[in-house]
Write an enzyme that holds these catalytic residues in place. Structure first.
Site, PDB file in Angstrom:
ATOM      1  N   ASP A 191      21.682  38.634  26.572  1.00  0.00           N
ATOM      2  CA  ASP A 191      21.903  38.259  25.373  1.00  0.00           C
ATOM      3  C   ASP A 191      22.269  36.317  24.921  1.00  0.00           C
ATOM      4  OD1 ASP A 191      22.735  39.119  22.443  1.00  0.00           O
ATOM      5  OD2 ASP A 191      24.671  37.479  22.963  1.00  0.00           O
TER       6      ASP A 191
ATOM      7  N   TYR B   2      24.497  28.560  21.628  1.00  0.00           N
ATOM      8  CA  TYR B   2      24.870  28.830  22.382  1.00  0.00           C
ATOM      9  C   TYR B   2      23.789  27.210  23.225  1.00  0.00           C
ATOM     10  CZ  TYR B   2      25.942  33.562  22.041  1.00  0.00           C
ATOM     11  OH  TYR B   2      26.782  35.022  21.341  1.00  0.00           O
TER      12      TYR B   2
ATOM     13  N   LYS C  18      19.579  34.479  19.148  1.00  0.00           N
ATOM     14  CA  LYS C  18      20.278  35.154  17.408  1.00  0.00           C
ATOM     15  C   LYS C  18      20.016  33.183  16.146  1.00  0.00           C
ATOM     16  CE  LYS C  18      24.186  37.142  19.858  1.00  0.00           C
ATOM     17  NZ  LYS C  18      23.952  36.601  21.238  1.00  0.00           N
TER      18      LYS C  18
ATOM     19  N   HIS D 280      22.832  35.065  13.449  1.00  0.00           N
ATOM     20  CA  HIS D 280      24.383  35.387  14.074  1.00  0.00           C
ATOM     21  C   HIS D 280      24.992  35.444  13.119  1.00  0.00           C
ATOM     22  CE1 HIS D 280      26.121  32.901  17.642  1.00  0.00           C
ATOM     23  NE2 HIS D 280      27.002  34.227  17.539  1.00  0.00           N
TER      24      HIS D 280
END
Ligand SMILES: NC(=O)c1ccc[n+]([C@@H]2O[C@H](COP(=O)([O-])OP(=O)(O)OC[C@H]3O[C@@H](n4cnc5c(N)ncnc54)[C@H](OP(=O)(O)O)[C@@H]3O)[C@@H](O)[C@H]2O)c1
Length: 270
Positions: free
Chosen positions: A40, A45, A70, A103
């Site tokens: 994931d 990120y 996402k 997200h």
């Protein structure tokens, strides 16, 4: 590896979270070597390149590993979304994104537009399946009504200290999988008296009991660790079972202030 199937899409029930992981390429590679088949990540990120690097370095056939990314909430308008997903693919250096999620919802962009654009990405072969994250019951119902392609999951905060019954029931009634983030409460499961007591009975750790509690309900978990021994620990949750009484005792741990990730968080849209 056990999988959860939703609308014909298979999701390995134990995955690896990568938010804030130290040395993500190495951790992803090691996790896949241990047996993880679900990774994931997210545009937010900032580690998609390293995650892709780890997937390739593992030597495991690409088709055997499910990679989720996402779309960040400020890029949900169709043109931005399409451009950003192509950027994600370029960073990941993968042929396809297995699962693409919204997200966080963005009230400024109609869901029909974002999900329409994600569906087009799927039809064009850039994405294998689409889903959402941090969606409420009302938003889930809307998403399932307006999406041209099936919405396969909702990724939400889920662990023993938070009651998510309503949104889990809404996922079930919409035929969607639940993917639990922060499934060990960011480490908070460790040292909790009830979880430690149950763990001792099974020769497991409290973190493993927290994960097992979710997996045993058919909920996908994506624990994160930057430590090899914990990658192994978190993966070893399919070889024991909690009793009904233990499940009930853990269910009773949820409390009003159990949420870790700020639900009222909202990005600056402008
Ligand atoms: N969709 C969203 O909005 C959203 C939000 C949050 C998270 N996520 C995703 O969900 C993933 C997991 O959630 P999370 O990272 O918030 O929390 P988490 O997986 O519940 O907890 C991670 C923390 O627990 C520690 N830990 C890991 N395994 C452990 C074990 N066996 N015993 C004790 N401590 C342990 C880790 O430290 P060490 O690294 O030192 O082991 C780290 O500090 C994220 O990485 C991300 O991919 C998604």
């Amino acid at each position: 590896m056990d999988v959860v199937e939703a609308k014909g899409f298979k999701i390995p029930i134990v995955g690896l979270g990568t938010w804030a992981v130290r040395d993500p390429a190495r951790i992803v590679e090691q996790a896949i070597r241990i047996g993880y088949r679900h990774i994931d990540t997210a545009q937010m990120y900032g580690n998609e390149a390293e995650v892709g690097q780890g997937v390739r370095a593992s030597g495991v056939p690409r088709a055997d590993v499910m990679v989720t990314t996402k779309v960040q909430p400020t890029l949900l308008a169709p043109h931005d979304l399409e451009r950003s997903v192509k950027e994600s693919l370029a960073k990941l250096r993968l042929d396809v994104i297995d699962l693409l999620l919204i997200h966080w919802p963005n009230p400024r962009v109609p869901l029909s537009e974002s999900l329409g654009a994600m569906s087009k990405m799927k039809r064009d072969g850039h994405v294998r399946a689409i889903g959402v994250s941090n969606f409420t019951v009302a938003l889930l119902d809307e998403a399932n009504k307006v999406s041209p392609e099936p919405v396969v999951c909702n990724q939400i905060e889920c662990h023993p200290f938070l009651n998510q019954d309503k949104v889990i029931a809404a996922c079930k009634s919409n035929g969607m999988a639940v993917v639990a983030y922060s499934p060990i409460a960011r480490g908070g499961a460790s040292g909790h008296a009830t979880l430690e007591r149950i763990a001792k009975v099974h020769g497991k750790t409290a973190a493993q009991v927290s994960l097992r509690y979710l997996v045993q309900q058919g909920i996908v978990v994506i624990p994160r660790s930057s430590r090899l021994e914990r990658l192994e620990e978190n993966f070893a949750v399919l070889d024991f079972a909690l009793t009904e009484a233990e499940m009930q005792a853990i269910y009773g741990l949820a409390h009003g202030s159990g949420r870790i990730v700020d639900w009222t968080w909202s990005p600056k849209w402008d």
